[in-house]
Design a protein around this motif. Sequence first.
Motif, PDB file in Angstrom:
ATOM      1  N   GLY A 184       0.800  -1.208  -0.066  1.00  0.00           N
ATOM      2  CA  GLY A 184       0.115   0.122  -0.148  1.00  0.00           C
ATOM      3  C   GLY A 184       0.822   1.350  -0.025  1.00  0.00           C
ATOM      4  N   GLU A 185       2.117   1.267   0.020  1.00  0.00           N
ATOM      5  CA  GLU A 185       3.046   2.363  -0.236  1.00  0.00           C
ATOM      6  C   GLU A 185       4.218   1.817  -0.880  1.00  0.00           C
ATOM      7  OE1 GLU A 185       4.432   5.117  -0.063  1.00  0.00           O
ATOM      8  OE2 GLU A 185       3.542   6.380   1.337  1.00  0.00           O
ATOM      9  N   TYR A 186       5.231   2.990  -1.158  1.00  0.00           N
ATOM     10  CA  TYR A 186       6.549   2.579  -1.783  1.00  0.00           C
ATOM     11  C   TYR A 186       7.538   3.623  -1.332  1.00  0.00           C
ATOM     12  CZ  TYR A 186       5.911   6.449  -5.236  1.00  0.00           C
ATOM     13  OH  TYR A 186       5.814   7.579  -5.856  1.00  0.00           O
ATOM     14  N   PHE A 187       8.783   3.226  -1.291  1.00  0.00           N
ATOM     15  CA  PHE A 187       9.729   3.803  -0.627  1.00  0.00           C
ATOM     16  C   PHE A 187      10.105   5.091  -1.538  1.00  0.00           C
ATOM     17  CE2 PHE A 187      14.094   4.732   0.345  1.00  0.00           C
ATOM     18  CZ  PHE A 187      14.317   5.169   1.611  1.00  0.00           C
ATOM     19  N   PRO A 188      10.293   6.293  -0.888  1.00  0.00           N
ATOM     20  CA  PRO A 188      10.417   6.680   0.345  1.00  0.00           C
ATOM     21  C   PRO A 188       8.930   6.994   0.885  1.00  0.00           C
ATOM     22  CG  PRO A 188      11.025   8.454  -0.663  1.00  0.00           C
ATOM     23  CD  PRO A 188      11.164   7.363  -1.778  1.00  0.00           C
TER      24      PRO A 188
END
Length: 282
Positions: free
Chosen positions: A128-132
Amino acid sequence: MAEPEVRISTDTAGESGDVEMAGDDVVEVGETGLYADAPGDEVDEEPAVETPAARVTFVDYLKSPIITLLIGTGDSQTTLSAHQALLVKSPFFLDAISPDSASPKRSIALPDSDLEATSCFLEYLYTGEYFPHKLPSGSLQTDPAADAIDSSGDQLLKHAKVYTLAEKLGLPALKTLSHSKIHLIDSTAVAEIMYARYVYAHTKREDTQIRKPVASFWGQRSHVLRHETEGSFRQMCLEYPEFAFDVLSFVLDTEEKREERRRKADEGDGGKGSARKRQRGV
C-alpha cells in the motif's frame, strides 16, 4: 352454502399436520398455520438475506499463480515476479493475464517500462506504499542514498515515472500518491527543468493534474530560474510549445487577476481612475 367443518387430528402417533374437512374440499395446514396457503390469501415473503462475501485474506493473494514480468529488452532485461491476484487489481494486467480464460498468460513483456518505477508499483501492490514513504507529519521518509536537495532531477523523475506508470496501469490511487510525493522534494532549477521536460514528453495535454503545477511553478519563478538553467529553459519552450503556452497563460492570468484587484480597489476609493492611467503618469 354451509361452512365446511374443520377437524384437526390430535393423534400424536403421526404428526402430519393434516386437516380434514366435512365437505369435498381438503385444505392442508402447513407449519405456518391454518389456511396459510389457501387460494386467494396473500402470503408475505421474507426478503432474501444476502450472504456476505468471504473476506479475501493476504494468504489468498499468496496462493494465486506467479506471473513473470519481463522489464526492458536485450541484455538489460530484468525478470520480476508477482502474484496474479494482486496484479489483476490493475485493469491493464487484468486484461493482459485474462485469468478467466482456459490458458491465462504466465509471462508478460513490458519492454518500455522503467525498472525502478515497476518495482515501486509492485511494492505498492503488496504494502500500500512505496519507498520513500509519506510520514504522518506530511514529509517524506529520509532516503540515505539521496541528497537533501535534488540537484540532478533523479528524485523528481522517480515519482514522475511512477505517476505515468500508474496512469498506464489504471491505478488512480497510486497516481495521487506519487504526485503528492513530487511536491515534497526540495530541488534546483536544473532538476525542475528536467522534471518539466519529462512531464510534457510523457503525459497527455488534458492531464492538468500534473501539468498545471509545472506551469504554475515556472510561471511564478521563470524570471529568476531561467538564468540558472543555462539555456535549457529556452530549449524547453522551443521543444515543447505546450509548456511555453501553459507558462505564458499562467503569467497572463495572474496579471489579469492583479488588474481586476486594482480595478476593484479603485472603485472602492471612489473611482478616482484606473491603475493603468495612474501608471502612465509615473
